[in-house]
Each structure stands twice: as structure tokens, then as C-alpha cells.
Design an enzyme around this catalytic site. Structure first.
Site, PDB file in Angstrom:
ATOM      1  N   GLY A  93       0.827  -1.208   0.000  1.00 39.34           N
ATOM      2  CA  GLY A  93       0.000   0.000   0.000  1.00 39.34           C
ATOM      3  C   GLY A  93       0.857   1.252   0.000  1.00 39.34           C
ATOM      4  O   GLY A  93       2.056   1.177  -0.246  1.00 39.34           O
ATOM      5  N   ASN A  94       0.246   2.382   0.221  1.00 37.41           N
ATOM      6  CA  ASN A  94       1.007   3.629   0.339  1.00 37.41           C
ATOM      7  C   ASN A  94       0.338   4.551   1.358  1.00 37.41           C
ATOM      8  O   ASN A  94      -0.718   4.227   1.887  1.00 37.41           O
ATOM      9  CB  ASN A  94       1.171   4.308  -1.026  1.00 37.41           C
ATOM     10  CG  ASN A  94      -0.161   4.725  -1.627  1.00 37.41           C
ATOM     11  OD1 ASN A  94      -0.854   5.586  -1.090  1.00 37.41           O
ATOM     12  ND2 ASN A  94      -0.531   4.090  -2.731  1.00 37.41           N
ATOM     13  N   ARG A  95       0.991   5.673   1.649  1.00 37.84           N
ATOM     14  CA  ARG A  95       0.571   6.520   2.765  1.00 37.84           C
ATOM     15  C   ARG A  95      -0.482   7.573   2.416  1.00 37.84           C
ATOM     16  O   ARG A  95      -0.715   8.486   3.196  1.00 37.84           O
ATOM     17  CB  ARG A  95       1.789   7.234   3.368  1.00 37.84           C
ATOM     18  CG  ARG A  95       2.796   6.303   3.989  1.00 37.84           C
ATOM     19  CD  ARG A  95       3.902   7.117   4.675  1.00 37.84           C
ATOM     20  NE  ARG A  95       5.046   6.300   4.973  1.00 37.84           N
ATOM     21  CZ  ARG A  95       5.127   5.476   6.010  1.00 37.84           C
ATOM     22  NH1 ARG A  95       4.102   5.371   6.843  1.00 37.84           N
ATOM     23  NH2 ARG A  95       6.206   4.765   6.197  1.00 37.84           N
TER      24      ARG A  95
END
Ligand code: CTP
Length: 205
Positions: A21-23
Site C-alpha cells: 500500500g502507500n501513505r
């Protein structure tokens, strides 16, 4: 105007319980959706998994992977005038997704493949009466990369902003148009910027 907005991160599954995933917080997308609804537009929001609160008065399509976001954009874009891609789409996804939960090992190598560029794809199927707007998140000073993306993805407008924007309430953006125009804005709350961007997007027609 019928406005299609994508927002939030995507999750690319590794196995049944893990993902890459990412932030992205989805806050920029939430602000854009609210500004578009308040400006009286008909809004569809394609949203990755986020905890941010989203405006009422819009149609919301929840997705998880970049593949699902891509499919949703292909289905929805033809019935909209404007696409704003504020989503932080994963650039890579695991090539093979393991069924079940992979047991712990001494080391693990995950082979990844590039995901489809959704915005570039939309640029290719764009009708003369449609407009596309993208975001370019870069290290400070890399505005040239934003211009390159604006042209390569056949966008009508791109928002250059730096990695400091992530998980922040404010943004210090520059807007770039294909004719070479650049507008740099002083740092401002994402909600105020969203209103400004909707106003600029309306002027594209
Ligand atoms: N985008 C997209 N599909 C992808 C990746 C990005 O539609 N697979 C969209 C984003 O929503 C954003 C813009 O394209 O509007 C950002 O593009 P880009 O900066 O090319 O994303 P990166 O892949 O992070 O580019 P790079 O790694 O070259 O910095």
C-alpha cells in the site's frame, strides 16, 4: 458538470491477508469532492481504502486495487465531463497473488509488475468535450517532471506538489497547463485549494 474524482491509495494483494500500500490519506480527494459538490456539480468518487470523511451528495464507488480503480474509471469516464485523478495509484503490483496466507520464511522475494497508467489511458479515450486533470507528487524542485507528465498523459491541467503534502492539511501547489502557463500558489489549506482547482477546472471548458 459531471465530475469524476479518484482518491486515496490502492492496495495490491500479496496473499489473502497482506498487501502493498502507500501513505495516501485521501484528504485531497475528500476536499475536492466536497468543493465539487458545493459548486453544484454532479460528482462520482472512486475511492481507495481510507479513513477520511467524505461529503454527502455524491455517488461513491469503493475499490481496493489499482486494477479495480482502472476498471471503474473506464466504465465511468464516458458519462463524465471531467476526470480528476487525485488517487495515489500503486505503480507496481505483485505478479502472482498467493492463495491463503503465505507461511513465514527466512526471506521472501516478491516479483512485481507495473500497473496500468489509468490517467494516460483516460487521455487516450478522451473525447474533445472531456477534460482530464492529474496530480504530480515530486521531490521539491522537480517541476520539469510534472510538465513531462502533463504532456505524456495528454492532460489539460496538472497539479505539481511535493512529497511534504502527504498526510498534511495544507498544500503548496503549482498548476501547469499544456500551453506553458504556470500558476504557483502560496501554501494553503487543502479545502481552499480544492475550491481554487475546481474553479480552474471549470475554465478548461
Ligand atoms: N496515475 C494513474 N495510474 C497510475 C499511476 C498514476 O492514473 N498507475 C495518476 C495519478 O493519480 C496522478 C498522476 O497519474 O494523477 C501521477 O502520475 P505519476 O507521477 O506518473 O505517478 P508516478 O507513477 O508516481 O510517477 P513517477 O513514479 O514517474 O514519479
Amino acid at each position: 458538470m459531471r465530475v469524476l474524482i479518484t482518491a486515496g491509495p490502492t492496495r495490491e494483494p500479496i496473499d489473502a491477508v497482506r498487501y502493498i500500500g502507500n501513505r495516501s490519506s485521501g484528504r485531497m480527494g475528500a476536499a475536492l469532492a466536497e468543493a465539487a459538490v458545493n459548486a453544484g456539480h454532479q460528482v462520482t468518487l472512486i475511492l481507495g481504502p481510507v479513513s477520511a470523511a467524505f461529503a454527502n451528495g455524491l455517488r461513491r464507488i469503493d475499490i481496493e486495487t489499482s486494477g479495480q480503480m482502472h476498471e471503474a474509471v473506464l466504465v465511468e469516464f464516458p458519462a463524465h465531463d471531467l476526470l480528476i485523478m487525485a488517487a495515489a495509484v500503486a505503480d507496481y503490483r505483485p505478479k502472482a497473488v498467493h492463495a491463503g496466507k503465505t507461511p513465514r520464511q527466512e526471506s521472501l522475494t516478491i516479483e512485481c509488475e507495473a500497473t496500468a497508467d489509468i490517467l494516460a489511458g483516460a487521455g487516450q479515450i478522451k473525447r474533445p468535450d472531456q477534460r482530464t486533470v492529474g496530480f504530480s507528487l515530486e521531490l521539491a524542485g522537480n517541476i520539469g517532471r510534472a510538465r513531462e507528465k502533463l504532456l505524456r498523459k495528454k492532460l489539460d491541467l496538472i497539479v505539481y506538489n511535493t512529497t511534504e503534502t502527504m498526510n498534511s492539511e495544507s498544500i503548496e501547489p503549482s498548476l501547469l497547463w499544456p500551453d506553458g502557463r504556470v500558476e504557483s500558489l502560496a501554501r494553503l489549506p487543502k479545502a481552499r485549494f480544492a475550491e481554487a482547482l475546481m474553479a480552474r477546472a471549470t475554465e478548461l471548458f
